[in-house]
Motif scaffolding. Structure first.
Motif, PDB file in Angstrom:
ATOM      1  N   GLU A  31       1.104  -1.199   0.212  1.00  0.00           N
ATOM      2  CA  GLU A  31       0.064  -0.051  -0.098  1.00  0.00           C
ATOM      3  C   GLU A  31       0.936   1.218  -0.028  1.00  0.00           C
ATOM      4  N   ASP A  41       3.955   1.438  -1.246  1.00  0.00           N
ATOM      5  CA  ASP A  41       4.328   1.588  -2.572  1.00  0.00           C
ATOM      6  C   ASP A  41       3.498   2.166  -3.677  1.00  0.00           C
ATOM      7  N   ALA A  42       2.035   1.782  -3.434  1.00  0.00           N
ATOM      8  CA  ALA A  42       1.272   2.138  -4.352  1.00  0.00           C
ATOM      9  C   ALA A  42       0.952   3.717  -4.129  1.00  0.00           C
ATOM     10  N   LEU A  43       0.853   4.071  -3.124  1.00  0.00           N
ATOM     11  CA  LEU A  43       0.819   5.673  -2.700  1.00  0.00           C
ATOM     12  C   LEU A  43       1.787   6.466  -3.329  1.00  0.00           C
ATOM     13  N   GLU A  44       3.158   5.870  -3.116  1.00  0.00           N
ATOM     14  CA  GLU A  44       4.377   6.427  -3.567  1.00  0.00           C
ATOM     15  C   GLU A  44       4.315   6.769  -4.958  1.00  0.00           C
ATOM     16  N   VAL A  45       3.907   5.459  -5.790  1.00  0.00           N
ATOM     17  CA  VAL A  45       3.989   5.567  -7.273  1.00  0.00           C
ATOM     18  C   VAL A  45       2.699   6.806  -7.770  1.00  0.00           C
ATOM     19  N   SER A  46       1.868   6.632  -7.098  1.00  0.00           N
ATOM     20  CA  SER A  46       0.659   7.631  -7.354  1.00  0.00           C
ATOM     21  C   SER A  46       1.142   8.879  -7.301  1.00  0.00           C
ATOM     22  N   GLU A  47       1.888   9.507  -5.850  1.00  0.00           N
ATOM     23  CA  GLU A  47       2.326  10.639  -5.776  1.00  0.00           C
ATOM     24  C   GLU A  47       3.196  10.933  -6.689  1.00  0.00           C
ATOM     25  N   ASN A  48       4.118  10.279  -7.170  1.00  0.00           N
ATOM     26  CA  ASN A  48       5.299  10.372  -8.148  1.00  0.00           C
ATOM     27  C   ASN A  48       4.647  10.804  -9.500  1.00  0.00           C
ATOM     28  N   ARG A  49       3.550  10.015  -9.957  1.00  0.00           N
ATOM     29  CA  ARG A  49       2.863  10.194 -11.183  1.00  0.00           C
ATOM     30  C   ARG A  49       2.019  11.615 -11.202  1.00  0.00           C
ATOM     31  N   ARG A  50       1.702  12.067  -9.923  1.00  0.00           N
ATOM     32  CA  ARG A  50       0.956  13.340  -9.665  1.00  0.00           C
ATOM     33  C   ARG A  50       2.011  14.429  -9.911  1.00  0.00           C
TER      34      ARG A  50
END
Length: 236
Positions: A180, A182-191
């Protein structure tokens, strides 16, 4: 002796002979069975040793067999909850020696380091997750092991893990929490990446507009006599 008594005596002799043959055959079978009968020894294998993993169970079997002579290794087998040694009675000396070796090997087997594939099987994680969590320190290595793999010219070095650490990660379901995160980190990096891209595009548009305006001023036709008019200072 009457004929009837003679007949009964003959029947008794025949029956006695049959019984003797049956008894002799039974004795021979028993002797053959004694020579080929199996000797079996068992050792308990607690759940803390296998951590519920079939790969870990096979790893323990390999560890046990590696301590035994080549001719005896095939007789040792790790099963759910136990390690079994089964050999013929004709190999009593080898059986006794192997039993002592297995007993020593299984002392403290719960502390046997966990191999990478075993960790993946225990925690139900992928190789990519194992590598990532190992790099960022969430999975803690206790060292490396180098082995020569069959069919490979070079030795392979890999990290191993403390079984108690793997057990703690399993009991606390940390793998789910890390996923979870890692998923938040990926989402934040994409934003953030999308925001930077938008700013870059806006900057390019502003620069192009300025260039267009400046180009328009440079290209405008000069009025005749404007330099003299400006020198006289009539606009001041």
């Amino acid at each position: 002796m009457s004929p009837a008594d003679k007949k009964r005596g003959s029947i008794r002799k025949i029956l006695s002979g049959i019984a003797a043959k049956i008894a002799t055959a039974s004795d021979r079978t028993a002797e053959q069975g004694t020579g080929t009968a199996s000797m079996v020894a068992e050792w308990p294998l607690p759940p803390a040793a296998t951590l519920g993993s079939s790969l870990r169970l096979k790893g323990i079997e390999r560890e046990v067999r590696a301590r035994l002579p080549w001719t005896v290794r095939k007789f040792a087998k790790a099963e759910t909850g136990r390690v079994v040694l089964c050999m013929l009675r004709t190999e009593a000396d080898a059986f006794k020696t192997a039993s002592a070796t297995i007993s020593r090997t299984l002392e403290g087997i719960e502390a046997l380091p966990v191999l990478p594939r075993e960790a993946e099987d225990i925690l139900t994680i992928s190789s990519r997750e194992r590598h990532k969590w190992l790099r960022d320190g969430r999975l803690k290595s206790i060292g490396t092991r180098t082995v020569k793999m069959r069919g490979r010219s070079k030795a392979v070095t890999f990290h191993v893990f403390d079984p108690r650490h793997i057990e703690d990660v399993l009991d606390r379901d940390l793998a789910t929490a890390w996923r979870e995160e890692d998923a938040l980190e990926v989402s934040e990096n994409r934003r953030r990446g999308a925001g930077k891209a938008a700013l870059t595009r806006a900057g390019k548009r502003t620069g192009n507009a300025r260039k267009t305006r400046n180009a328009g001023k440079d290209d405008a036709p000069k009025l005749e006599g404007w330099d003299t008019f400006e020198a006289d200072g009539l606009l001041r």
